[in-house]
Write a protein that holds these residues in place. Structure first.
Motif, PDB file in Angstrom:
ATOM      1  N   ARG A 497     -23.989 -17.820 -29.670  1.00  0.00           N
ATOM      2  CA  ARG A 497     -23.172 -18.894 -30.246  1.00  0.00           C
ATOM      3  C   ARG A 497     -21.868 -19.102 -29.442  1.00  0.00           C
ATOM      4  O   ARG A 497     -21.401 -20.228 -29.252  1.00  0.00           O
ATOM      5  CB  ARG A 497     -22.821 -18.574 -31.692  1.00  0.00           C
ATOM      6  N   THR A 498     -21.274 -17.989 -28.975  1.00  0.00           N
ATOM      7  CA  THR A 498     -20.029 -18.100 -28.209  1.00  0.00           C
ATOM      8  C   THR A 498     -20.271 -18.821 -26.886  1.00  0.00           C
ATOM      9  O   THR A 498     -19.481 -19.681 -26.481  1.00  0.00           O
ATOM     10  CB  THR A 498     -19.431 -16.702 -27.962  1.00  0.00           C
ATOM     11  N   GLN A 500     -22.713 -20.949 -26.300  1.00  0.00           N
ATOM     12  CA  GLN A 500     -22.955 -22.343 -26.664  1.00  0.00           C
ATOM     13  C   GLN A 500     -21.639 -23.115 -26.816  1.00  0.00           C
ATOM     14  O   GLN A 500     -21.457 -24.210 -26.272  1.00  0.00           O
ATOM     15  CB  GLN A 500     -23.717 -22.399 -27.993  1.00  0.00           C
ATOM     16  N   GLU A 501     -20.710 -22.522 -27.607  1.00  0.00           N
ATOM     17  CA  GLU A 501     -19.443 -23.199 -27.895  1.00  0.00           C
ATOM     18  C   GLU A 501     -18.620 -23.380 -26.620  1.00  0.00           C
ATOM     19  O   GLU A 501     -17.986 -24.426 -26.420  1.00  0.00           O
ATOM     20  CB  GLU A 501     -18.656 -22.391 -28.929  1.00  0.00           C
ATOM     21  N   ASN A 504     -20.174 -26.216 -24.629  1.00  0.00           N
ATOM     22  CA  ASN A 504     -19.887 -27.494 -25.291  1.00  0.00           C
ATOM     23  C   ASN A 504     -18.437 -27.932 -25.048  1.00  0.00           C
ATOM     24  O   ASN A 504     -18.153 -29.107 -24.791  1.00  0.00           O
ATOM     25  CB  ASN A 504     -20.156 -27.379 -26.790  1.00  0.00           C
ATOM     26  N   ASN A 505     -17.486 -26.979 -25.139  1.00  0.00           N
ATOM     27  CA  ASN A 505     -16.074 -27.300 -24.885  1.00  0.00           C
ATOM     28  C   ASN A 505     -15.864 -27.799 -23.463  1.00  0.00           C
ATOM     29  O   ASN A 505     -15.112 -28.763 -23.222  1.00  0.00           O
ATOM     30  CB  ASN A 505     -15.205 -26.069 -25.143  1.00  0.00           C
ATOM     31  N   GLY A 547     -12.698 -24.439 -32.486  1.00  0.00           N
ATOM     32  CA  GLY A 547     -13.741 -23.947 -31.582  1.00  0.00           C
ATOM     33  C   GLY A 547     -13.336 -22.669 -30.888  1.00  0.00           C
ATOM     34  O   GLY A 547     -14.066 -21.667 -30.910  1.00  0.00           O
ATOM     35  N   MET A 551     -14.742 -18.784 -31.520  1.00  0.00           N
ATOM     36  CA  MET A 551     -15.301 -17.946 -30.441  1.00  0.00           C
ATOM     37  C   MET A 551     -14.626 -16.577 -30.421  1.00  0.00           C
ATOM     38  O   MET A 551     -15.278 -15.533 -30.331  1.00  0.00           O
ATOM     39  CB  MET A 551     -15.110 -18.644 -29.093  1.00  0.00           C
TER      40      MET A 551
END
Length: 581
Positions: A497-498, A500-501, A504-505, A547, A551
């Protein structure tokens, strides 16, 4: 001619499970056993039924042992384990020590990729029984297969010792089918030690024997060994040609272990040759076949056998203690004089009460252990139930939302651009939610997984990001030293997930044209960097949004460290690390 021989052998098997009929099955070529697995399955199930009707325990046990082997060839690993455990229980009950030793050894070898620790324990039990009773036949396979376990643990001297010990026995009895296995395994150790000339000689000798006895599946295995040899020599093109031949032959016999291994090695070859598309396509095929090998219930079944085995062992020890106590008491009574009779009775009552208390304590411990196992099973069932509900209910509803939006857009010919764009955003958001839901279900259903599984997830996510943002160059690098590291589901999903984020950022805010994800090992730490070459920002004068906060929180939850490094017009790097001790 080969099929005619096979059906003649099958027709000769009666429910009595005579030694001759079992030997006849063992002489069937390996490839014919796989091709005709359904017929063998039906035959052994009928044998088991007939043996059960007349209470023929040995015949029933041998049928179960043969069924487990058939299911292993078919890739049905849960059934393989189930029938092997039933066979072990019956062999032990009927004091068939030689067959018990053989079954322990074969089961240990077959579960080596699913539970290496239990595989070693089972094989040691089989070896101990065979050595104690001088059973030469079971040791033919056990020595060689135990060497495989030692090689998997990188104990090469021990592996070579057991391989050579097994080869001596096989040459003594002229075991044409077994000799190539030992030769190939010894050669494998030579490859690991970079003694390539010695390895080639042994591989060629094994291949010659297998061609002579028409063991086509064995020939396919030998082709994969030549692939390994050239891979070790960094001759990747030649290794690819051998792995492709192996896949071609293994697919004919549905030999799942060999298929998934060859696809994995092909992926590694293409990756090292700088051909990421071919590497990814072969890695996807490897992942598909690997899923057939992994079985979520395997460890629970193995644990169940262990509990039964240890419980029976304790019961036998208690019974032996009671017998010894009775003998001791009778001797004391016989030699005691009347004057000591009252004192002796008191002593015996005290001793009996002490044994009873000890037995009660052991019973309590056993009940506690059983209760704990039942609780764990219930928790596992609840997790599966929740994941099924998420998939079947929420997943279906989200899919319905997407379908409804698409029907609304195209069925009503909406001309208002704002409404059309808003509907598209809702559809895209719902699709992203479905992907996150699948990732969550994946994490819930897995107590632990290897870095290879995480790598596949990250690879898929980056591929989707590439298709969405064609103007950005995505790069993904992962250290091969990490591929066998195991992660808990909590650690794995937080890392995923980290990343991914962070990606995305970078896509949304960096305005850069290059994003690099680098995962590597540094001392005992797992390091992960997500870097872009965008506009960057002033860390001191920037308010972090949810976000970045999320993270940081995710990484701190798994005892990791989180860091942001950014400079205006020089890009941004988000780094986090975990200790792997």
């Amino acid at each position: 001619m080969k099929k005619t021989l096979f059906f003649l052998l099958i027709s000769s098997i009666c429910f009595s499970q005579s030694k001759n009929s079992i030997d006849a099955i063992n002489k069937i070529p390996f490839q014919d056993r796989i091709k005709n697995a359904s017929l063998l399955e039906a035959t052994f199930l009928k044998n088991a039924t007939d043996a059960y009707k007349i209470n023929y325990q040995l015949g029933l046990a041998e049928s179960y042992a043969n069924l487990s082997l058939v299911y292993y060839y078919q890739g049905k690993y849960e059934k393989d384990l189930y029938y092997s455990l039933k066979a072990i229980s019956l062999f032990e009950k009927n004091n068939e020590k030689e067959k018990l030793a053989k079954e322990y050894g074969e089961l240990g070898y077959r579960i080596k990729k699913r539970n290496l620790l239990k595989a070693q324990i089972f094989m040691q039990r089989g070896m101990k029984i065979a050595q104690k009773n001088n059973f030469e036949k079971p040791l033919l396979g056990i020595y060689n297969n135990y060497g495989v376990l030692k090689e998997m643990q990188n104990e090469l001297d021990s592996a070579l010792f057991f391989y050579k010990k097994g080869l001596i026995l096989k040459e003594k009895v002229n075991d044409k089918l077994g000799i190539p296995y030992s030769l190939n395994n010894i050669a494998g150790v030579y490859v690991m030690r970079k003694q390539y000339n010695e390895a080639i000689k042994l591989y060629n000798e094994a291949l010659s024997i297998r061609k002579q006895i028409k063991d086509n599946v064995g020939v396919a295995e030998n082709l994969s060994y030549f692939g390994d040899l050239y891979f070790a020599q960094k001759n990747y093109q030649k290794a690819i040609s051998y792995y492709q031949k192996t896949v071609h032959d293994a697919l004919q016999f549905n030999y799942i272990d060999l298929i998934q291994y060859s696809y994995k090695k092909l992926s590694e070859c293409y990756e090292l040759l700088g051909q990421p598309d071919l590497a990814f396509s072969n890695f996807k095929k490897y992942s598909e076949y690997k899923d057939l090998i992994l079985n979520k219930e395997t460890n629970a079944k193995i644990a169940e056998l262990d509990v039964k085995y240890e419980s029976n062992k304790k019961e036998k020890q208690l019974l032996q203690q009671e017998i010894e106590a009775k003998n001791s008491r009778n001797k004391l009574i016989a030699v005691s004089v009347l004057a000591l009779f009252i004192g002796l009775i008191g002593f015996l009552i005290y001793r009996q009460q002490k044994l009873k208390n000890k037995q009660q304590e052991q019973e309590y411990e056993l009940k506690s252990a059983i209760s704990q196992i039942e609780t764990q099973n219930k928790l596992h069932e609840q997790r599966l139930s929740i994941s099924r509900d998420l998939h079947d209910n929420i997943g279906a509803q989200l899919t319905f939302v997407i379908s409804s939006i698409d029907n609304l857009k195209f069925g009503n010919k909406i001309t208002d651009t704002k409404i059309n764009n808003q509907l598209t955003k809702i559809s895209d958001f719902t699709k992203a939610t479905i992907i996150e839901l699948r990732d969550t279900i994946w994490a819930m259903n897995t107590s632990e997984f290897a870095f290879d599984d995480l790598r596949s997830r990250i690879f898929n996510f980056i591929e989707k990001a590439k298709s969405a943002k064609e103007d950005i160059d995505f790069k993904f690098a992962i250290d091969n030293k990490l591929k066998d590291i195991k992660l808990s589901s909590l650690v794995g999903i937080n890392i995923y997930r980290t990343i991914q984020e962070a990606i995305n950022n970078a896509v949304k805010y960096s305005d850069g044209n290059e994003i690099l994800v680098n995962i590597y090992k540094q001392n005992n730490d797992i390091k992960i960097d997500v870097t872009d070459n965008g506009k960057g920002f002033d860390i001191e004068n920037t308010n972090f949004g949810n976000g970045l906060y999320n993270m940081k929180k995710r990484i701190e939850e798994i005892n990791g460290t989180f860091k942001i490094d950014s400079q205006t017009n020089k890009g941004t790097t988000i780094s986090f690390s975990l200790n792997n001790k």
